[in-house]
Scaffold this motif. Structure first.
Motif, PDB file in Angstrom:
ATOM      1  N   ILE A  41     -12.602   2.432  -0.538  1.00 28.34           N
ATOM      2  CA  ILE A  41     -12.486   3.344  -1.684  1.00 28.34           C
ATOM      3  C   ILE A  41     -11.307   2.870  -2.536  1.00 28.34           C
ATOM      4  O   ILE A  41     -10.176   2.789  -2.061  1.00 28.34           O
ATOM      5  N   GLY A  42     -11.582   2.510  -3.774  1.00 31.73           N
ATOM      6  CA  GLY A  42     -10.542   2.042  -4.676  1.00 31.73           C
ATOM      7  C   GLY A  42     -10.815   0.635  -5.162  1.00 31.73           C
ATOM      8  O   GLY A  42     -10.785  -0.306  -4.362  1.00 31.73           O
ATOM      9  N   GLY A  43     -11.072   0.488  -6.465  1.00 30.27           N
ATOM     10  CA  GLY A  43     -11.445  -0.804  -7.016  1.00 30.27           C
ATOM     11  C   GLY A  43     -10.329  -1.507  -7.738  1.00 30.27           C
ATOM     12  O   GLY A  43     -10.577  -2.277  -8.672  1.00 30.27           O
ATOM     13  N   GLY A  44      -9.090  -1.296  -7.298  1.00 31.24           N
ATOM     14  CA  GLY A  44      -7.990  -2.084  -7.836  1.00 31.24           C
ATOM     15  C   GLY A  44      -7.900  -3.426  -7.121  1.00 31.24           C
ATOM     16  O   GLY A  44      -8.754  -3.789  -6.310  1.00 31.24           O
ATOM     17  N   VAL A  45      -6.827  -4.174  -7.410  1.00 32.32           N
ATOM     18  CA  VAL A  45      -6.659  -5.493  -6.802  1.00 32.32           C
ATOM     19  C   VAL A  45      -6.627  -5.385  -5.279  1.00 32.32           C
ATOM     20  O   VAL A  45      -7.250  -6.186  -4.571  1.00 32.32           O
ATOM     21  N   ALA A  46      -5.920  -4.384  -4.744  1.00 30.79           N
ATOM     22  CA  ALA A  46      -5.813  -4.243  -3.287  1.00 30.79           C
ATOM     23  C   ALA A  46      -7.181  -4.010  -2.662  1.00 30.79           C
ATOM     24  O   ALA A  46      -7.519  -4.615  -1.632  1.00 30.79           O
ATOM     25  N   GLY A  47      -7.999  -3.156  -3.246  1.00 35.56           N
ATOM     26  CA  GLY A  47      -9.323  -2.896  -2.712  1.00 35.56           C
ATOM     27  C   GLY A  47     -10.228  -4.112  -2.780  1.00 35.56           C
ATOM     28  O   GLY A  47     -10.997  -4.389  -1.846  1.00 35.56           O
ATOM     29  N   VAL A  48     -10.141  -4.863  -3.892  1.00 37.86           N
ATOM     30  CA  VAL A  48     -10.955  -6.070  -4.043  1.00 37.86           C
ATOM     31  C   VAL A  48     -10.565  -7.114  -3.003  1.00 37.86           C
ATOM     32  O   VAL A  48     -11.428  -7.749  -2.377  1.00 37.86           O
ATOM     33  N   GLU A  49      -9.267  -7.304  -2.803  1.00 38.84           N
ATOM     34  CA  GLU A  49      -8.817  -8.265  -1.784  1.00 38.84           C
ATOM     35  C   GLU A  49      -9.321  -7.870  -0.400  1.00 38.84           C
ATOM     36  O   GLU A  49      -9.793  -8.724   0.369  1.00 38.84           O
ATOM     37  N   GLY A  96      -9.249   3.392   2.570  1.00 38.38           N
ATOM     38  CA  GLY A  96      -8.886   3.762   1.210  1.00 38.38           C
ATOM     39  C   GLY A  96      -7.763   2.889   0.698  1.00 38.38           C
ATOM     40  O   GLY A  96      -6.722   2.760   1.336  1.00 38.38           O
ATOM     41  N   ALA A  97      -7.982   2.251  -0.445  1.00 33.69           N
ATOM     42  CA  ALA A  97      -6.950   1.427  -1.072  1.00 33.69           C
ATOM     43  C   ALA A  97      -6.642   1.942  -2.464  1.00 33.69           C
ATOM     44  O   ALA A  97      -6.151   1.211  -3.320  1.00 33.69           O
ATOM     45  N   ALA A  98      -6.942   3.207  -2.704  1.00 33.36           N
ATOM     46  CA  ALA A  98      -6.681   3.824  -4.005  1.00 33.36           C
ATOM     47  C   ALA A  98      -5.760   5.018  -3.811  1.00 33.36           C
ATOM     48  O   ALA A  98      -5.515   5.463  -2.691  1.00 33.36           O
ATOM     49  N   GLY A  99      -5.273   5.517  -4.910  1.00 36.20           N
ATOM     50  CA  GLY A  99      -4.483   6.734  -4.843  1.00 36.20           C
ATOM     51  C   GLY A  99      -3.197   6.598  -4.065  1.00 36.20           C
ATOM     52  O   GLY A  99      -2.770   7.527  -3.382  1.00 36.20           O
ATOM     53  N   ALA A 100      -2.574   5.401  -4.129  1.00 32.25           N
ATOM     54  CA  ALA A 100      -1.310   5.215  -3.430  1.00 32.25           C
ATOM     55  C   ALA A 100      -0.320   6.290  -3.859  1.00 32.25           C
ATOM     56  O   ALA A 100      -0.133   6.537  -5.049  1.00 32.25           O
ATOM     57  N   ARG A 101       0.319   6.921  -2.889  1.00 32.89           N
ATOM     58  CA  ARG A 101       1.194   8.052  -3.205  1.00 32.89           C
ATOM     59  C   ARG A 101       2.427   8.013  -2.319  1.00 32.89           C
ATOM     60  O   ARG A 101       2.422   7.393  -1.251  1.00 32.89           O
ATOM     61  N   PRO A 102       3.481   8.671  -2.753  1.00 34.24           N
ATOM     62  CA  PRO A 102       4.700   8.699  -1.936  1.00 34.24           C
ATOM     63  C   PRO A 102       4.537   9.647  -0.761  1.00 34.24           C
ATOM     64  O   PRO A 102       3.659  10.518  -0.749  1.00 34.24           O
ATOM     65  N   TYR A 103       5.405   9.464   0.225  1.00 36.05           N
ATOM     66  CA  TYR A 103       5.399  10.389   1.357  1.00 36.05           C
ATOM     67  C   TYR A 103       5.890  11.762   0.891  1.00 36.05           C
ATOM     68  O   TYR A 103       6.890  11.861   0.164  1.00 36.05           O
ATOM     69  N   PRO A 104       5.213  12.837   1.283  1.00 35.46           N
ATOM     70  CA  PRO A 104       5.531  14.168   0.743  1.00 35.46           C
ATOM     71  C   PRO A 104       6.974  14.606   0.977  1.00 35.46           C
ATOM     72  O   PRO A 104       7.530  15.352   0.155  1.00 35.46           O
ATOM     73  N   TRP A 105       7.595  14.159   2.088  1.00 35.63           N
ATOM     74  CA  TRP A 105       8.935  14.670   2.390  1.00 35.63           C
ATOM     75  C   TRP A 105       9.978  14.229   1.368  1.00 35.63           C
ATOM     76  O   TRP A 105      11.039  14.870   1.241  1.00 35.63           O
ATOM     77  N   LEU A 106       9.697  13.175   0.601  1.00 37.41           N
ATOM     78  CA  LEU A 106      10.664  12.720  -0.405  1.00 37.41           C
ATOM     79  C   LEU A 106      10.904  13.796  -1.460  1.00 37.41           C
ATOM     80  O   LEU A 106      12.029  13.967  -1.952  1.00 37.41           O
ATOM     81  N   ALA A 107       9.858  14.529  -1.822  1.00 38.36           N
ATOM     82  CA  ALA A 107       9.996  15.574  -2.842  1.00 38.36           C
ATOM     83  C   ALA A 107      10.776  16.772  -2.336  1.00 38.36           C
ATOM     84  O   ALA A 107      11.241  17.598  -3.140  1.00 38.36           O
ATOM     85  N   ASP A 108      10.942  16.885  -1.014  1.00 34.95           N
ATOM     86  CA  ASP A 108      11.664  18.027  -0.440  1.00 34.95           C
ATOM     87  C   ASP A 108      13.156  17.754  -0.262  1.00 34.95           C
ATOM     88  O   ASP A 108      13.875  18.610   0.261  1.00 34.95           O
ATOM     89  N   THR A 109      13.617  16.589  -0.672  1.00 32.76           N
ATOM     90  CA  THR A 109      15.030  16.241  -0.464  1.00 32.76           C
ATOM     91  C   THR A 109      15.961  16.893  -1.476  1.00 32.76           C
ATOM     92  O   THR A 109      17.172  16.912  -1.277  1.00 32.76           O
ATOM     93  N   GLY A 110      15.388  17.409  -2.573  1.00 27.61           N
ATOM     94  CA  GLY A 110      16.229  17.929  -3.640  1.00 27.61           C
ATOM     95  C   GLY A 110      16.649  16.858  -4.629  1.00 27.61           C
ATOM     96  O   GLY A 110      17.265  17.171  -5.659  1.00 27.61           O
TER      97      GLY A 110
END
Length: 722
Positions: free
Chosen positions: A157-165, A243-257
């Protein structure tokens, strides 16, 4: 007066073993900052290099070639490695929360944890798919899948460069194994839209040649077992979904303030977050001064600037700015040993591009194999006779590898007068004493370990389990403990942080065993040592060394090899995964095993510094018996035999080997004399009960338990092998 080591006064903590931090560690190894304590936190002992992932997926690289060995790297940099995942940062208390460890304090911190391609918003993805990032778990699951048999179907899932590779690499890997394969690449928009038209066209042509079916403008509603459900009501079947799409940060980073953008930590041109003590690099960071796509080339080039700024923040110097280049060379794998290059609007393909990419990747990885080594200081001259011989051919090991030799210990103990008190029962050869107090029977023991691993909390766990081994081996229930702790020279804040980590780790284990800390002593010295004096209560006669009977089977509850693995760590020869396995084994408590063996064991000891041959001999000598060990039945830690074959051994090996000249010298027999730290229980049990006991032990958290030999009448104290 000799120069004392400089005190450690500041804590630098690196969260994540990404490419930038790996390079920082290597630079630190060549030029460390005096007075700074460096810590790396990472979920595992290795970190995969993303540049070689398509080559690994295609089968061009082995799993080991994909990984940076963080254990060897941290050891080279004199950094402590905490194997665990960070789960939060509290800037107010200057602490980092970790899933496997007490909180760790920091003065300066950097975050390089990468991103994840998990898609929790897509129903069923978490249960039925494997995200391509983090790379470690993905690589392990793909390795198992591609080595299967029969036809294979894969969906990405994901047709960017990473998914194609990935799609082309998977197709090539399955073709090489003669497995008929169906490969689907799915994107809800237009694939490869971030690339120039010419490069995108070349990649589409390459996918067609690799029999990859591309589904564009295709929305997915949900996933079920081996099935992708599309918005138009059709489905795509696949045995392996990633899945090679929708790369996202780890959720706990947003909880650091800390300030974030779309969950990524925002950083300025100095790579600092909104808190100047905290830096962030790699894919988890968003550069507000120069936004760029997520690409490893930026992480690599951030390393020199980050190293400088971390050192300057700790020492009070000026900071440097990081200015990323506007464009970079893209080298994209085409599955087989061919690649596409793209830069400045130019597109070029062919095997020579693969060779170019391969050289770049191997050069990057080689620097983590060819690690800097600090030369040993020269011996002073003149010096007293015998200094060279007393030092031995290799550095002194830690843990039980640093124990006094058997002859020196027994000869010194022989000079003691017999116990004068009537409330002490002598137990010759046993590690614990039996005390009688007001009608209660109490066993009392002490153990002390010289550090061999730079994480104080891990050393505290190992030392505690190690000391409790004597209590468990005698069939007693732990009661109370006092601690004796020597810390290296630290500033008061660092000493408090370190002592808190140690006490937290010790108390957790003791309370689980039913005991409590009741006091102790602390001091400063050259290195970390942790000791415990422990008492236990017996509601029955204690299990000693002298109760074994002819015909008894010998049961061992843990694999052996900790001595050779930790000795190899000191010389930079051990694999990080093997070191992590040894550390896990040493932190595996014996409470359950002791409870299962207590009623059946006629003699029992815990396996420690004298090795399996020495401790078996102790049982034989005390019980007036001899023993035969089944060499192939003795469980070994991964890596132990390979290291023994390469000539690695503990500094205590020669002492343990003395007196066993009748046992042939082979890599496998050498492990009989390997000193163990936090080793398993060695129990002599009736032969007719042994198999059932081993089965029960394996079902209750001791999977390596085994019958390793038998006791019989014969020359007292003789140990032979079969």
């Amino acid at each position: 007066m000799r120069q004392m080591p400089l005190p450690l006064t500041r804590d630098l903590v690196l969260i994540g073993g990404g490419h930038t931090h790996a390079l920082v560690l290597r630079k630190w190894a060549m030029n460390p900052l005096p007075g700074a304590r460096l810590t790396l936190i990472n979920p595992g002992p290795t970190a995969p290099y993303s540049g070689m992932l398509p080559g690994f997926v295609a089968g061009h690289y082995s799993r080991d070639q994909l990984d940076i060995d963080l254990v060897r790297l941290a050891h080279s940099a004199n950094a402590r490695l905490i194997i665990g995942s960070a789960t939060g940062i509290d800037p107010d208390s200057s602490t980092i929360q970790i899933d496997t460890h007490p909180p760790v304090g920091f003065d300066i911190c950097s975050v390089d944890v990468g991103i994840t391609s998990d898609m929790p918003a897509l129903p069923g993805f978490t249960d039925h798919a494997v995200p391509a990032k983090p790379l470690g778990p993905f690589a392990a699951k793909w390795d198992a899948f591609r080595n299967g048999g029969g036809p294979a179907s894969v969906a990405i899932i994901g047709g960017g460069v990473a998914g194609v590779e990935l799609a082309m690499a998977m197709s090539h890997a399955l073709q090489k194994r003669n497995r008929p394969a169906t490969i689907h690449l799915i994107d809800n928009a237009t694939a490869l839209s971030a690339l120039p038209t010419k490069s995108a066209h070349a990649l589409r042509k390459a996918m067609t040649a690799q029999n990859v079916t591309l589904h564009e403008q295709t929305a997915i509603t949900h996933l079920s077992a081996n099935t992708i459900h599309l918005q138009d009501g059709t489905t795509i079947k696949a045995d392996f979904i990633t899945g090679a799409a929708g790369a996202r940060p780890y959720p706990w980073l947003a909880d650091t303030g800390l300030k974030t953008q779309d969950g990524f930590l925002t950083v300025n041109d100095h790579l600092q977050t909104s808190d100047p003590r905290l830096f962030a690099v790699g894919d988890c960071a968003h550069m507000t001064h120069a936004p760029r796509p997520k690409a490893g080339v930026y992480a690599v080039r951030q390393a020199p600037v980050l190293t400088h700024n971390l050192v300057s923040s700790l020492s009070g110097g000026p900071l440097k700015a990081y200015i990323p280049q506007k464009d970079y060379l893209k080298l994209i794998s085409l599955g087989k040993k061919s690649a596409l290059g793209d830069r400045f609007g130019l597109t070029f393909t062919g095997p020579w591009v693969w060779d170019w990419k391969d050289r770049i990747d191997r050069k990057f990885m080689w620097q983590f194999n060819d690690l800097p080594k600090m030369p040993a200081p020269a011996l002073p001259y003149p010096r007293a006779k015998g200094v060279t011989q007393a030092m031995g051919p290799k550095p002194l090991c830690g843990g039980c590898g640093a124990k006094l030799g058997r002859d020196a210990l027994s000869n010194a103990l022989a000079t003691l007068k017999p116990a004068q008190r009537t409330d002490i029962t002598p137990l010759p050869g046993d590690d614990a004493a039996l005390l009688h107090t007001g009608g209660a029977r109490q066993v009392f023991t002490t153990d002390h370990l010289r550090s061999f691993w730079s994480d104080p909390a891990v050393m505290a766990r190992i030392a505690t389990h190690h000391a409790l081994g004597d209590i468990w081996a005698m069939g007693a229930d732990p009661q109370a403990a006092t601690l004796s702790i020597t810390l290296p020279r630290l500033s008061d804040p660092l000493a408090q942080r370190t002592l808190t980590e140690i006490l937290t780790a010790v108390q957790t284990i003791l309370q689980d065993a039913g005991a409590d800390i009741v006091g102790g002593h602390s001091t400063l010295g050259d290195e970390l040592t942790i000791g415990l004096a422990v008492t236990g209560l017996c509601d029955r006669d204690p299990i000693t060394l002298n109760g074994a009977k002819p015909g008894n089977a010998l049961i061992l509850t843990k694999p052996i090899g900790t001595g050779v693995i930790m000795a190899a760590l000191m010389s930079g020869k051990a694999r990080g995964a093997d070191v992590a396995g040894a550390l896990d084994a040493m932190q595996h408590g014996q409470k359950t095993a002791a409870g299962l063996l207590r009623d059946a064991a006629q003699a029992m000891t815990d396996l420690t510094g004298f090795g399996i041959a020495g401790h078996t001999q102790n049982i034989c000598t005390a019980s007036g018996l001899s023993a035969s060990l089944i060499l192939d039945a003795i469980p070994l830690l991964p890596g132990a035999l390979d290291l023994s074959e390469s000539g690695q051994h503990s500094s205590l090996y020669a002492n343990n080997r003395a007196g066993f000249s009748h046992i042939p010298d082979t890599p496998q027999t050498r492990l009989l004399f390997d000193p163990q730290t936090g080793g398993g229980l060695l129990a002599a049990v009736p032969a007719d009960a042994a198999e059932h006991l081993v089965k029960t032990l394996r079902q209750n958290g001791h999977p390596h338990s085994a019958i390793i030999g038998h006791l019989h009448a014969g020359p007292v104290g003789q140990v032979s092998i079969t």
